[in-house]
Design an enzyme around this catalytic site. Structure first.
Site, PDB file in Angstrom:
ATOM      1  N   CYS A  55       0.818  -1.214   0.000  1.00 24.66           N
ATOM      2  CA  CYS A  55       0.000   0.000   0.000  1.00 24.66           C
ATOM      3  C   CYS A  55       0.846   1.255   0.000  1.00 24.66           C
ATOM      4  CB  CYS A  55      -0.867   0.056   1.264  1.00 24.66           C
ATOM      5  SG  CYS A  55      -1.989  -1.309   1.497  1.00 24.66           S
ATOM      6  N   CYS A 106      -3.031   5.002   2.435  1.00 25.87           N
ATOM      7  CA  CYS A 106      -4.103   4.021   2.305  1.00 25.87           C
ATOM      8  C   CYS A 106      -5.056   4.076   3.496  1.00 25.87           C
ATOM      9  CB  CYS A 106      -3.527   2.613   2.177  1.00 25.87           C
ATOM     10  SG  CYS A 106      -4.794   1.385   1.783  1.00 25.87           S
ATOM     11  N   CYS A 153      -2.665  -3.166  -3.371  1.00 21.00           N
ATOM     12  CA  CYS A 153      -3.928  -2.945  -2.664  1.00 21.00           C
ATOM     13  C   CYS A 153      -4.960  -2.400  -3.649  1.00 21.00           C
ATOM     14  CB  CYS A 153      -3.680  -1.939  -1.539  1.00 21.00           C
ATOM     15  SG  CYS A 153      -5.160  -1.391  -0.676  1.00 21.00           S
ATOM     16  N   CYS A 208      -6.056   1.515  -2.298  1.00 21.30           N
ATOM     17  CA  CYS A 208      -5.235   2.720  -2.516  1.00 21.30           C
ATOM     18  C   CYS A 208      -4.546   2.753  -3.878  1.00 21.30           C
ATOM     19  CB  CYS A 208      -4.214   2.882  -1.405  1.00 21.30           C
ATOM     20  SG  CYS A 208      -2.853   1.678  -1.418  1.00 21.30           S
TER      21      CYS A 208
END
Length: 110
Positions: free
Chosen positions: A36, A40, A67, A70
């Site tokens: 991330c 995030c 992810c 994000c």
């Protein structure tokens, strides 16, 4: 591969979803195998499960995946790309009579 040290400042950036650190490092979570951006908004991982890297390629090389929340690689999903294409088409041809069939045909959808 450059693994970064977890400093108090970096952990605070993760905890506080600090957008200013997005271009400085990414973090990977061992328990989920996801990486991330510091900004995030996903649930905060346990600190002991977090490893920091300079960029996402290091995490990918170790088997982590980006992810979905994000979007740390900055790429659009297929659905987002299609929506952008439709928006651009409508902006370009707004003065013409548009209907759903014409838009989907021009933007390769159904």
């Amino acid at each position: 591969m450059t693994k970064l040290n977890m400093t108090k400042k970096r952990w605070e950036a993760i905890k506080n979803n600090d957008k200013n650190e997005n271009d400085v490092f990414i973090y990977a979570v061992k328990s989920t195998m996801i990486f991330c951006k510091p900004s995030c908004k996903a649930r905060l991982p346990k600190k002991e499960n977090v490893t920091l890297y300079n960029d996402f390629q290091d995490a990918i090389n170790l088997g982590y995946r980006p992810c979905k929340k994000c979007n740390p690689m900055g790429k659009h999903t297929e659905e987002e790309e299609w929506c952008i294409q439709i928006k651009n088409y409508i902006n370009k041809y707004y003065f013409e009579e548009l209907n759903l069939e014409k838009i989907t045909k021009s933007c390769h959808g159904s």
